[in-house]
Enzyme design. Structure first.
Site, PDB file in Angstrom:
ATOM      1  N   GLU A   1       0.822  -1.214   0.000  1.00 38.88           N
ATOM      2  CA  GLU A   1       0.000   0.000   0.000  1.00 38.88           C
ATOM      3  C   GLU A   1       0.855   1.264   0.000  1.00 38.88           C
ATOM      4  OE1 GLU A   1      -2.515   0.254   3.470  1.00 38.88           O
ATOM      5  OE2 GLU A   1      -1.010  -0.655   4.769  1.00 38.88           O
TER       6      GLU A   1
ATOM      7  N   ASP B   1      -4.620   3.274   0.393  1.00 44.85           N
ATOM      8  CA  ASP B   1      -3.393   4.023   0.671  1.00 44.85           C
ATOM      9  C   ASP B   1      -2.475   4.072  -0.548  1.00 44.85           C
ATOM     10  OD1 ASP B   1      -3.488   5.138   3.264  1.00 44.85           O
ATOM     11  OD2 ASP B   1      -3.492   3.102   4.078  1.00 44.85           O
TER      12      ASP B   1
ATOM     13  N   CYS C   1      -7.280  -5.970  -0.934  1.00 46.76           N
ATOM     14  CA  CYS C   1      -8.234  -5.756   0.167  1.00 46.76           C
ATOM     15  C   CYS C   1      -8.641  -4.296   0.274  1.00 46.76           C
ATOM     16  CB  CYS C   1      -7.667  -6.255   1.486  1.00 46.76           C
ATOM     17  SG  CYS C   1      -6.250  -5.296   2.038  1.00 46.76           S
TER      18      CYS C   1
HETATM   19  C1  PEP Z   1      -5.909   0.233   2.106  1.00 44.42           C
HETATM   20  O1  PEP Z   1      -5.139   1.167   2.358  1.00 44.42           O
HETATM   21  O2  PEP Z   1      -6.329  -0.002   0.956  1.00 44.42           O
HETATM   22  C2  PEP Z   1      -6.404  -0.629   3.183  1.00 44.42           C
HETATM   23  C3  PEP Z   1      -7.104  -1.708   2.938  1.00 44.42           C
HETATM   24  O3  PEP Z   1      -6.144  -0.244   4.447  1.00 44.42           O
HETATM   25  P1  PEP Z   1      -6.958   0.909   5.223  1.00 44.42           P
HETATM   26  O4  PEP Z   1      -8.087   1.346   4.343  1.00 44.42           O
HETATM   27  O5  PEP Z   1      -7.413   0.279   6.491  1.00 44.42           O
HETATM   28  O6  PEP Z   1      -5.913   1.946   5.419  1.00 44.42           O
HETATM   29 MG    MG Z   2      -4.176   1.198   4.333  1.00 46.68          MG
END
Ligand code: PEP
Ligand code: MG
Length: 862
Positions: A715, A739, A786
Site C-alpha cells: 500500500e 493508501d 483488500c
Molecule cells: C488500504 O489502504 O487499501 C487498506 C485496505 O487499508 P486501510 O483502508 O485500512 O488503510
Molecule cells: Mg491502508
C-alpha cells in the site's frame, strides 16, 4: 431536412411470431421506460426475425442480437431480440443480412436459438421500437394478442407538431472527424441550461459507451465527455444544440445525450459546497414552502447510494427548533443541560455495540463532541449569564461551527455536520420530545429533505424507508455513507426545487442513473416495480449462488473474501458467501478506551470472529494506527503530516510491547492454521524481518509448533516497487488500494474536494499493482486486493487480469461480485488489463472496466 411528402403514416409488420406485449412489461427500465423509443415487445414462439418494414440496415452489432432499419422517410426501427442478449456475444444468432444492406418488409434478417436464449437471456421479450428522436411516433399498435410474421403490428407517423419536432430534433447523416456518424439537433429543455450538474451527468452517461460525441452551440463545439468543455458552450434553456456521434454505439449515445438535454424540470444549483458547509451560526436551517411540482418532472442529483426505489414522497422539514433564550435559574438549567447530555450519551452508548462499523464511527464522533470540554464550558458560562440550557447549548455549538467554518478547510465539513447533529439531539432531549417529524413513516417512504442528519437516519424505521432525496449534501457525507451501508438508494445535491414535492407524490428514484422522476405515471412506476422485483429475485439467486466457491467462466479459482471490522460484519460476510476474511482491521479493539486491550481480551475477540467464519481463513492485520487516530494511552510525537508519520507497522515497531501482545493473541486462536498475519504500511524487507523474529519468539514461548503465514500489505509505492525482494520474505501480498492510491497520486484519501479524482483505477496505480503481482507470481505467492478497489465491480476484471487471485470486499457486495467473476474469462480479463495499463487516465480505464463488467446488463449497447 426530409422531404415533407415522405412523412406519411407507415405500417410496421410483425417481424416475429409470438404474443404482442406492452413495452412496459419488458423487464428492463430502458425499454419499459421508453428511453430508447416507443413500440411494443413480442414474446416469441418463432426463431426467425424478419424485417418489420422496407429500409436500410443502419445498425447491426457484431453480437447480431439487434438490428436497426431506417425507412426511406427517415423512421428508425429497432428490433432487439431478447433482453440482456448482448452478452451472448453472437452465440446462438445467425445473420442473413449485412450492415448497410437494403431489405424489404418480411425479409429474413436473423435466426436465433430459442432454447439457448430461454436459458441464458434475462427475457425472451423482443422489443420492436420506433427510436426516440427520429421524428416518428406510434399512432396505433396491436397489443395483447397472438401474431404471425407479417401481421400488422404498428402504425407510425411523423411527429406533426412543429414545436415537438424541433424538440425531438432532426437527424441526418453527418461527418464527425473522418467517420460517418449521427447528427441531431435538439432544443435544451434543462431549466438552467447545460451547467455543471447536467454536464457531469452527460459525461457520466457516456462513460459506459465507446462513441465519440460532440455538442455544438453558439459556434462552439465541445467533446461531450468533458464537463468543463460542455459548460463552456454556454447553452441555455431553449438554445438549439447539435449532437454529433460516431463509433460503435453512436445511436445509443446520441439518444442518451438527447434525452438528458431535453429532460424538463432539471434542478437548479449544482457544484460548489453544500449549504451545510456554508452555514454559520447566524444562518438558520432553510425551509421551503411546498408548491406543487409538475408531473413528469425529472430532477438530476449526485449519487450517494446506488439503487432503484419506488414510493411516496415524505417531506421532512428540518425545522429550527424553538428554544427560549432565558433560563429559570443557573442550577436548574445546569442540571437540565446535564440531564439532556447524559440522555444523549446513554442512547449513543446503547446503540454502539450493535452498530455497523460506519455507524459506530459516527457514534464515536458524536460521543467525543458531547464530551468536548470547551463546548460544555462555553454552554455553562452562558447559563451562568442567565441563558436557558437549550439556548446555551445551541450558542456554544454554533460558536464552534463558526470557528471551524472560518478555517476554510473543506475537511471540516463533516465536523460541522456532526456538531449540528449533536446540537439537535441535545435540544430534543432537553425539550423532552422525540423527533416527531420522523417517527411515523408510511410504507415505501422516500424521504425528501433539504438535509438529513445521521442521527435522524439511524432513528428511522429502515424497513419502511425506500429512498432518500436531499436538496443539499455531498456523496461522501456521513449520511451518504450510512445510506449506502444500509442499502438505501439516495441522491444528494438535487437542488432546492426538490422541496416543492408534495407529501404523498409518487416518486421513482433512479439512484443508479442519478435521476429522480416526480409523478412519472402509472406505466413507468409499474415497470420500475417489476424491475425491483426482478432485482430482488436476482439478488436472492446471487446470494444463494454466493455460498459456492468462485471460479471464472474458464475455471480459474478466484477467492472472494470479505473485509470485516466487527462480529456483526463477520456474520454478514458469512451470510453473503465470504470464503474467508481478507482483512480484519483490528483498530476497532484499540480505539476509544483508556488502556490497550489485554492479550486475553484480544484473543477472545479474534476467537469469536474465527468461529463466525466457521473455519474459513481469517487474515488479521496488526494494528494500523497513526497520528490521525490518536489513542490516549499511546501518546505520539506531534506530527505535521500524520499520513506520512508513525503509521502501521512503524507504530508497532515503535511500541513492540503492543505488537508482541497482539501477535501472541493471534497465535493462540484455534484451530491453528485458520489465522494469517498481515502487516500494514510495509516499505522494506527489514520491517518484515523484525516482525517475523517477534512472531517466532512468541511461537516458541507459546509452544506452538505450526508455522503461521505472514503477509504484507502493498500500500506504499515503495513496497510495490520493491515487491520482488519483499516477495522473498512474505508469504502473501494484500494490496491496499486506498493508501496505495493516496500515496501514488499524492492526494489525501479523506479530502472531499479531491474525492472524484482519487480513483484507484488510475493507470499509475495499476502499473504498481501489475508490478507487485508479477513479482508475487515469480515467487509463487498469493496476491490479494483488500483495498476499496476490490469492492468495485468495474475493477474486478482488470484486477483478475493483472494476476490477482483473491478479492476481499465489503460483505454486501460479495454476491454480485461472485456472480460477475463467474461470467468472466481469464483471457478477456488479461486483455482488458493490458489495455488498462496503456490508458492515460482513470476515466479511460474505468470506461473499459465498466464496459466489461456491465456487458451482460447493458441494454443500451444495441
Ligand atoms: C488500504 O489502504 O487499501 C487498506 C485496505 O487499508 P486501510 O483502508 O485500512 O488503510
Ligand atoms: Mg491502508
Amino acid at each position: 431536412m426530409r422531404p415533407i411528402e415522405k412523412l406519411r403514416p407507415l405500417v410496421l409488420v410483425a417481424p416475429l411470431a409470438g404474443w404482442s406485449t406492452p413495452l412496459a412489461e419488458t423487464p428492463d427500465p430502458v425499454f419499459a421506460g421508453r428511453m430508447l423509443g416507443d413500440g411494443l415487445a413480442i414474446d416469441p414462439t418463432g426463431f426467425t426475425l424478419h424485417a418489420a418494414c422496407d429500409g436500410e440496415i443502419i445498425a447491426f452489432p457484431e453480437s447480431r442480437h439487434a438490428i436497426t432499419l431506417r425507412t426511406e422517410a427517415g423512421a428508425d426501427i429497432l428490433m432487439h431480440v431478447g433482453i440482456d442478449t448482448v452478452g451472448l456475444a453472437g452465440e446462438g444468432f445467425e445473420a442473413h443480412v449485412k450492415l448497410g444492406q437494403r431489405v424489404t418488409a418480411g425479409q429474413r434478417l436473423i435466426t436465433f436459438d430459442l432454447d439457448l436464449l430461454a436459458r441464458r437471456a434475462k427475457s425472451l421479450l423482443t422489443p420492436v421500437l420506433v427510436m426516440e428522436g427520429c421524428g416518428f411516433t406510434v399512432v396505433r399498435r396491436v397489443e395483447n394478442r397472438e401474431i404471425g410474421v407479417g401481421d400488422v403490428l404498428m402504425e407510425i407517423a411523423p411527429v406533426e407538431e412543429a414545436g415537438q419536432r424541433s424538440e425531438f430534433g432532426q437527424r441526418e447523416s453527418a461527418e464527425v472527424g473522418n467517420e460517418t456518424g449521427e447528427r441531431r439537433r435538439v432544443r435544451v429543455a434543462l431549466e438552467h441550461g447545460i451547467h455543471a450538474r447536467p454536464a457531469a451527468h452527460i459525461s457520466r452517461v457516456l462513460k459506459g459507451l465507446a462513441a465519440e460525441v460532440r455538442l455544438s452551440a453558439h459556434d462552439r463545439t465541445a467533446n461531450a465527455r468533458s464537463t468543463v468543455a460542455l459548460m463552456k458552450l454556454g447553452a441555455h434553456r431553449g438554445d438549439e444544440v447539435e449532437i454529433r456521434a460516431s463509433g460503435t454505439d453512436a445511436v445509443t449515445a446520441m439518444n442518451a445525450v438527447a434525452a438528458l438535454l431535453t429532460a424538463v424540470g432539471e434542478a437548479s444549483g449544482g457544484g460548489g459546497s453544500s449549504p451545510t458547509q456554508q452555514r454559520t451560526a447566524d444562518q438558520p436551517v432553510r425551509q421551503h414552502a411546498p408548491m406543487e411540482m409538475r408531473a413528469g418532472t425529472i430532477l438530476s442529483g449526485v449519487i450517494a447510494s446506488r439503487g432503484l426505489a419506488v414510493g411516496q414522497a415524505v417531506p421532512l422539514g428540518l425545522r429550527e427548533m424553538d428554544v427560549a433564550p432565558n433560563g429559570a435559574g443557573v442550577s436548574h438549567e445546569t442540571s437540565e443541560l446535564e440531564r439532556a447530555r447524559s440522555q444523549v450519551r446513554s442512547r449513543l452508548e446503547a446503540a454502539r455495540p450493535s452498530a455497523s462499523s460506519t455507524a459506530r464511527e459516527i457514534i464515536e464522533a458524536h460521543l467525543a463532541l458531547l464530551e468536548d470540554p470547551e463546548l460544555a464550558e462555553s454552554a455553562l458560562s452562558l447559563i451562568a449569564g442567565g441563558a436557558s440550557a437549550g439556548y446555551a447549548w445551541r450558542q456554544a455549538v454554533r460558536g464552534s461551527i463558526e470557528a471551524l467554518s472560518a478555517l476554510g478547510d473543506p475537511r471540516m465539513a463533516e465536523r460541522v455536520d456532526d456538531l449540528l447533529d449533536l446540537e439537535r439531539q441535545v435540544l430534543l432531549a432537553a425539550s423532552g420530545n422525540p423527533d416527531v417529524a420522523i417517527q411515523e413513516l408510511p410504507q415505501d417512504a422516500i424521504l425528501v429533505a433539504d438535509e438529513l442528519l445521521p442521527s435522524q437516519l439511524v432513528a428511522l424505521d429502515a424497513t419502511r424507508l425506500a429512498g432518500i432525496c436531499l436538496a443539499a449534501g455531498g456523496a461522501t457525507s456521513h449520511v451518504a455513507i450510512l445510506a449506502a451501508a444500509m442499502g438505501i438508494p439516495a441522491l444528494v445535491a438535487l437542488g432546492p426545487t426538490v422541496q416543492r414535492i408534495m407529501a404523498g407524490t409518487a416518486l421513482l428514484l433512479d439512484a443508479d442513473g442519478g435521476l429522480l422522476h416526480v409523478d412519472p405515471g402509472a406505466e413507468r412506476l409499474a415497470a420500475a416495480r417489476r424491475q425491483l422485483e426482478l432485482r430482488a429475485a436476482q439478488r436472492a439467486a446471487e446470494c444463494e449462488a454466493a455460498q459456492r466457491d468462485c471460479y471464472t467462466a474458464d475455471g480459474q479459482r478466484i477467492e472472494v473474501f470479505a473485509n470485516i471490522g466487527s462480529l456483526a460484519e463477520a456474520q454478514a460476510a458469512a451470510r453473503n458467501g465470504a470464503e474467508g476474511c481478507g482483512l480484519l482491521r483490528t483498530e476497532f479493539l484499540f480505539l476509544d478506551r483508556e488502556t490497550p486491550p489485554s492479550e486475553a481480551e484480544q484473543q477472545a475477540e479474534y476467537q469469536q470472529l474465527a468461529a463466525a467464519l466457521a473455519g474459513k481463513p481469517l487474515t488479521i492485520r496488526t494494528l494500523d494506527i497513526g497520528g490521525d487516530k490518536p489513542i490516549a494511552y499511546l501518546p505520539m510525537p506531534t506530527e505535521e503530516n500524520p499520513a506520512l508519520g508513525l503509521r502501521g507497522v512503524r507504530t508497532s515497531l515503535w511500541r513492540p510491547d503492543l505488537l508482541r501482545q497482539q501477535l501472541r493473541a493471534i497465535l493462540s486462536v484455534r484451530p491453528y492454521g485458520q489465522c494469517r498475519i498481515l502487516l500494514p504500511m510495509i516499505t522494506d524487507v527489514a520491517e518484515i524481518r523484525s516482525v517475523r523474529a517477534m512472531v517466532e519468539e512468541a511461537r516458541s514461548d507459546l509452544g506452538r509448533g505450526e508455522a503461521i503465514e505472514v503477509g504484507v500489505m502493498i500500500e506504499t509505492p515503495a513496497s510495490a516497487l520493491m515487491a520482488d525482494s519483499i516477495a522473498a520474505e512474505a508469504d502473501f501480498f494484500s494490496i491496499g488500494t486506498n493508501d496505495l492510491t493516496q500515496y501514488t497520486l499524492a492526494m489525501d484519501r479523506g479530502h472531499p474536494e479531491l474525492a472524484a479524482r482519487l480513483d484507484a483505477l488510475h493507470p499509475a496505480v495499476l502499473r504498481l499493482i501489475a508490478r507487485a503481482a508479477e513479482a508475487a507470481q515469480n515467487r509463487k505467492r498469493r496476491v490479494a486486493v483488500c483495498g476499496g478497489l476490490a469492492s468495485d465491480l468495474a475493477a474486478a476484471p482488470i484486477l483478475i487480469g493483472l494476476g490477482v487471485h483473491e478479492l476481499s470486499a465489503v460483505p454486501s457486495v460479495l454476491p454480485e461480485l461472485k456472480a460477475l467473476v463467474r461470467k468472466l474469462t481469464l483471457k478477456e480479463c488479461a486483455h482488458v488489463a493490458r489495455q488498462a495499463l496503456e490508458q492515460s487516465s482513470a476515466e479511460a480505464v474505468r470506461a473499459l472496466g465498466v464496459h466489461l463488467a456491465a456487458r451482460d446488463s447493458e441494454p443500451q449497447s444495441v
